[in-house]
Design an enzyme around this catalytic site. Structure first.
Site, PDB file in Angstrom:
ATOM      1  NE  ARG A 237      61.382  83.602  61.745  1.00  0.00           N
ATOM      2  CZ  ARG A 237      62.068  83.930  62.834  1.00  0.00           C
ATOM      3  NH1 ARG A 237      61.453  84.143  63.980  1.00  0.00           N
ATOM      4  NH2 ARG A 237      63.381  84.078  62.783  1.00  0.00           N
ATOM      5  CD  GLU A 266      56.928  89.141  62.075  1.00  0.00           C
ATOM      6  OE1 GLU A 266      56.216  88.534  62.882  1.00  0.00           O
ATOM      7  OE2 GLU A 266      58.161  89.259  62.206  1.00  0.00           O
ATOM      8  CG  HIS A 298      59.662  89.187  65.649  1.00  0.00           C
ATOM      9  ND1 HIS A 298      59.476  88.554  64.455  1.00  0.00           N
ATOM     10  CD2 HIS A 298      60.649  88.494  66.261  1.00  0.00           C
ATOM     11  CE1 HIS A 298      60.309  87.540  64.339  1.00  0.00           C
ATOM     12  NE2 HIS A 298      61.044  87.485  65.435  1.00  0.00           N
TER      13      HIS A 298
HETATM   14  P1  NAI Z   1      66.108  74.793  67.268  1.00  0.00           P
HETATM   15  O1  NAI Z   1      66.650  74.548  65.893  1.00  0.00           O
HETATM   16  O2  NAI Z   1      66.979  74.588  68.459  1.00  0.00           O
HETATM   17  O3  NAI Z   1      64.792  73.883  67.490  1.00  0.00           O
HETATM   18  C1  NAI Z   1      63.779  73.759  66.556  1.00  0.00           C
HETATM   19  C2  NAI Z   1      63.180  72.369  66.729  1.00  0.00           C
HETATM   20  O4  NAI Z   1      62.017  72.275  65.904  1.00  0.00           O
HETATM   21  C3  NAI Z   1      64.117  71.233  66.295  1.00  0.00           C
HETATM   22  O5  NAI Z   1      64.239  70.286  67.330  1.00  0.00           O
HETATM   23  C4  NAI Z   1      63.430  70.637  65.055  1.00  0.00           C
HETATM   24  O6  NAI Z   1      63.627  69.228  64.953  1.00  0.00           O
HETATM   25  C5  NAI Z   1      61.986  70.973  65.357  1.00  0.00           C
HETATM   26  N1  NAI Z   1      61.092  70.944  64.193  1.00  0.00           N
HETATM   27  C6  NAI Z   1      61.382  71.209  62.887  1.00  0.00           C
HETATM   28  N2  NAI Z   1      60.264  71.099  62.149  1.00  0.00           N
HETATM   29  C7  NAI Z   1      59.262  70.755  63.004  1.00  0.00           C
HETATM   30  C8  NAI Z   1      57.882  70.491  62.839  1.00  0.00           C
HETATM   31  N3  NAI Z   1      57.286  70.561  61.639  1.00  0.00           N
HETATM   32  N4  NAI Z   1      57.150  70.158  63.928  1.00  0.00           N
HETATM   33  C9  NAI Z   1      57.731  70.088  65.146  1.00  0.00           C
HETATM   34  N5  NAI Z   1      59.041  70.328  65.370  1.00  0.00           N
HETATM   35  C10 NAI Z   1      59.791  70.653  64.303  1.00  0.00           C
HETATM   36  O7  NAI Z   1      65.529  76.276  67.239  1.00  0.00           O
HETATM   37  P2  NAI Z   1      65.267  77.259  68.439  1.00  0.00           P
HETATM   38  O8  NAI Z   1      66.502  78.024  68.753  1.00  0.00           O
HETATM   39  O9  NAI Z   1      64.578  76.529  69.541  1.00  0.00           O
HETATM   40  O10 NAI Z   1      64.246  78.296  67.762  1.00  0.00           O
HETATM   41  C11 NAI Z   1      62.979  77.871  67.298  1.00  0.00           C
HETATM   42  C12 NAI Z   1      62.356  78.954  66.457  1.00  0.00           C
HETATM   43  O11 NAI Z   1      62.047  80.097  67.263  1.00  0.00           O
HETATM   44  C13 NAI Z   1      63.287  79.557  65.369  1.00  0.00           C
HETATM   45  O12 NAI Z   1      63.308  78.754  64.212  1.00  0.00           O
HETATM   46  C14 NAI Z   1      62.656  80.894  65.106  1.00  0.00           C
HETATM   47  O13 NAI Z   1      61.690  80.749  64.091  1.00  0.00           O
HETATM   48  C15 NAI Z   1      61.956  81.226  66.422  1.00  0.00           C
HETATM   49  N6  NAI Z   1      62.567  82.377  67.106  1.00  0.00           N
HETATM   50  C16 NAI Z   1      61.772  83.454  67.387  1.00  0.00           C
HETATM   51  C17 NAI Z   1      62.299  84.567  68.029  1.00  0.00           C
HETATM   52  C18 NAI Z   1      61.453  85.751  68.398  1.00  0.00           C
HETATM   53  O14 NAI Z   1      61.986  86.813  68.755  1.00  0.00           O
HETATM   54  N7  NAI Z   1      60.137  85.670  68.367  1.00  0.00           N
HETATM   55  C19 NAI Z   1      63.730  84.619  68.364  1.00  0.00           C
HETATM   56  C20 NAI Z   1      64.461  83.406  68.087  1.00  0.00           C
HETATM   57  C21 NAI Z   1      63.879  82.330  67.450  1.00  0.00           C
END
Ligand code: NAI
Length: 334
Positions: A237, A266, A298
């Site tokens: 993000r 964005e 994105h």
């Molecule tokens: P997820 O929920 O499986 O993993 C996120 C991880 O980040 C968790 O293990 C959590 O404990 C950790 N976390 C939370 N706060 C943190 C911090 N301050 N420092 C380090 N780690 C922290 O989520 P997933 O599916 O891996 O997605 C991650 C992110 O990717 C989403 O939240 C979304 O913002 C982004 N995303 C972007 C997309 C794109 O098209 N560019 C598409 C899908 C997701």
């Protein structure tokens, strides 16, 4: 049931309609190309269910307008929900669902794509060759083999990225307040605290959600701790990075490469064809001007596989809501 779909693109129509047919569901999608915001929220009046995407505004004011118009469910087509005021939604009796789990490979592979673009200057090479310029001067890259990759956020996407980068022969460091056994299973991968990750990584990739606590996680102070010439990748993000500090880091040479699929402002730019307009965002334009910055708009999620799952899960979320079943993908205030 009629569903108002905001930020609707032709590909959303294609995949939502296919998912409708596959589930023998009967949802009548009403598509609005516009982004959901205060000015467009009245379009949702009379719709019990609306379907929204990453840059739709679901802050308190918009949610109030939706509630006044009779909306009771917002079905997000995204994983992230940082654009939703969850407490306001709960207070107004609006339920929020998301697509918790769709191809993490789509995003992890895109992050690798950005790394390779930057590392081997493929964006320059592509243009040069088309221009019959076959010189190699200025295209010098480096091996990913033996590089140290720091992954911030080792959830679904971060773990896949770690596995892929291990395949390149990289050393993998991770930081996550909630360690994952899957990450620890990656050969040689280890968790470290952020200062160590910053100090030791040649490449840093962000895979944590955006929360109020990690807004501008990558600020001037964080950048100062990084290796000179570090490669920074953000497919998570935009507001995880303070863009102005990143620009200062690029100018000073501290940041050697920046690859981003997300940008902090964005909402005003991405998902639209603005090629015939004058971009008013000077910070974005400055970022674009650097030779060692690659920006995609994105699109990390944008694979056939991911769109199929997003549409199928969205239909399943609507079916649960309609049947009054527990909502398996509901997001509630923390
Ligand atoms: P997820 O929920 O499986 O993993 C996120 C991880 O980040 C968790 O293990 C959590 O404990 C950790 N976390 C939370 N706060 C943190 C911090 N301050 N420092 C380090 N780690 C922290 O989520 P997933 O599916 O891996 O997605 C991650 C992110 O990717 C989403 O939240 C979304 O913002 C982004 N995303 C972007 C997309 C794109 O098209 N560019 C598409 C899908 C997701």
């Amino acid at each position: 049931m009629k569903v108002a779909v905001f930020s609707a693109e032709p590909y959303d129509r294609q995949f939502l309609e296919a998912a409708n047919r596959a589930a023998a569901a009967n949802y009548e999608w009403v598509y609005f190309e516009t982004r959901l915001e205060v000015n467009t929220a009245p379009l949702a009046s009379g719709f019990e269910v609306i379907c929204a995407f990453v840059n739709d505004d679901l802050g308190g004011e918009v949610l109030q307008l939706l509630a006044d118009g009779g909306t009771r469910l917002v079905a997000l087509r995204s994983t992230g929900y940082n654009n939703v005021d969850l407490q306001a939604a709960a207070n107004l009796g609006i339920k929020i669902t998301r697509v918790a789990d769709y191809s993490p490979y789509s995003v992890a592979e895109h992050a690798v794509g950005l790394m390779l673009m930057l590392n081997r200057k493929l964006y320059k090479a592509y243009n040069r060759v088309r221009d019959d310029n076959f010189a190699l001067n200025g295209l010098l890259g480096f091996d990913l083999y033996n590089c140290t990759v720091g992954i911030i956020g080792t959830g679904r996407i971060g773990v896949i990225l770690g596995q892929i980068m291990r395949g390149f022969g990289c050393q993998i460091l991770g930081y996550d307040p909630y360690p994952s056994p899957k990450f620890q299973e990656i050969e040689g991968a280890r968790y470290v605290e952020l200062p160590k990750l910053y100090a030791q990584s040649d490449i840093i990739s962000l895979h944590c959600p955006l929360t109020p606590a990690n807004h501008y996680l990558i600020d001037a102070q964080a950048i100062a701790q990084m290796k000179p010439g570090v490669m920074l990748i953000n497919t998570s993000r935009g507001p995880l990075i303070d863009t102005k500090s990143a620009i200062a880091g690029i100018k000073s040479g501290k940041i050697g490469y920046l690859g981003i699929d997300v940008y902090e402002d964005e909402e005003q730019l991405f998902f639209r064809d603005l090629s015939n307009t004058t971009i008013q965002d000077d910070t974005f334009q400055l970022l674009q001007s650097f030779p060692n910055v690659v920006i995609t708009a994105h699109q990390a999620f944008f694979t056939r596989n991911a769109l199929e799952t997003i549409a199928q899960t969205t239909v399943a979320n609507l079916q649960e809501f309609e049947q009054g079943s527990p909502l398996s993908n509901e997001v509630r205030p923390h």
